[in-house]
Design a protein around this motif. Sequence first.
Motif, PDB file in Angstrom:
ATOM      1  N   ALA A  74     -11.208  -3.774  -2.759  1.00  0.00           N
ATOM      2  CA  ALA A  74     -11.173  -2.259  -2.648  1.00  0.00           C
ATOM      3  C   ALA A  74      -9.735  -1.812  -2.031  1.00  0.00           C
ATOM      4  CB  ALA A  74     -12.182  -1.924  -1.693  1.00  0.00           C
ATOM      5  N   GLN A  96     -17.802   5.346  -4.460  1.00  0.00           N
ATOM      6  CA  GLN A  96     -17.420   3.974  -4.521  1.00  0.00           C
ATOM      7  C   GLN A  96     -18.436   3.060  -4.133  1.00  0.00           C
ATOM      8  OE1 GLN A  96     -13.192   3.411  -3.562  1.00  0.00           O
ATOM      9  NE2 GLN A  96     -12.826   5.752  -3.028  1.00  0.00           N
ATOM     10  N   TRP A 126     -15.987  -2.094  -6.998  1.00  0.00           N
ATOM     11  CA  TRP A 126     -15.106  -2.835  -6.848  1.00  0.00           C
ATOM     12  C   TRP A 126     -15.629  -4.349  -6.724  1.00  0.00           C
ATOM     13  CZ3 TRP A 126     -10.125  -1.054  -6.275  1.00  0.00           C
ATOM     14  CH2 TRP A 126      -9.861   0.152  -5.729  1.00  0.00           C
ATOM     15  N   SER A 145     -19.268  -1.402  -4.064  1.00  0.00           N
ATOM     16  CA  SER A 145     -18.871  -2.876  -4.238  1.00  0.00           C
ATOM     17  C   SER A 145     -20.077  -3.497  -4.414  1.00  0.00           C
ATOM     18  CB  SER A 145     -18.022  -3.530  -2.894  1.00  0.00           C
ATOM     19  OG  SER A 145     -19.334  -3.640  -1.729  1.00  0.00           O
ATOM     20  N   PRO A 160     -10.805  -3.395 -10.610  1.00  0.00           N
ATOM     21  CA  PRO A 160     -11.989  -2.840 -10.434  1.00  0.00           C
ATOM     22  C   PRO A 160     -12.729  -2.028 -11.844  1.00  0.00           C
ATOM     23  CG  PRO A 160     -10.358  -1.072  -9.943  1.00  0.00           C
ATOM     24  CD  PRO A 160      -9.939  -2.310 -10.234  1.00  0.00           C
TER      25      PRO A 160
END
Length: 251
Positions: free
Chosen positions: A59, A68, A54, A70, A88
């Motif tokens: 997110a 996942q 992300w 960032s 994303p």
Amino acid sequence: MDRITSRKNAVITHLRALGAESAYRAASGEYLCDGYKLLDEARKSGAVITSVLWKEGGARSELVCDRQYSAPPELFDYASPMKNSPGPLFTVRRDEGGGDERVQSAIVLENVQDPGNVGTVLRTASAFSIDAVVLLGDCADCFSPKTVRASMGAIFRQRVLTLSHEELTAWLKKQGLKLYGAALSERATDVRKVDITHSAIAVGSEGHGLSRELLDLCDGEIIIPMDARSESLNAAVAASVLMWEMARDNT
């Protein structure tokens, strides 16, 4: 969710390699996608999402995925093969099965190198319920980011096979399909006068058309009638017209 800050992070190097290298995509069994629309299409289609990166602040909490991450905008942009992507970035497990499943219709692309054209054909084939898209020769990788983006989510639903000429011959025989080649020749018959129900239709590159090797495998040649001042159609447009005819004949 882990926050990534380094270009040397393994996740970043993996994403960049997936975006740039066909051989790496094949070896890893994954491909790279970007954008909320494709992510929603992947989820609705039941695609296996293996990881998500992300851009910070973007997110979605409802997404179920164990991996996942960032990243700051500048690092996200470094990882992405697309310019100015809002994100994303996510990876999907490749699904190249289905070669043995029964099909009633197929479009065969030979040496169509533009990823936008290949992606458009996937999108159109999905829209017209064409059972399979077969890639032959030097076609664009159907799992490249540009092809995936042009498919508008069809890559998650459409059966795609990559075959050699020899494998195509055996596959057509097994499926019981006739093969017609789209060709600008005196032998070609107006497609409206040919029963292309339960068949496979081959479309070649705009520059060179179908190879002699593939034409020799065809049961017949067909042509899309057009204004005499127009020499040819874009490969994806020609394939789309032919697939519409195939779908119309099945109604």
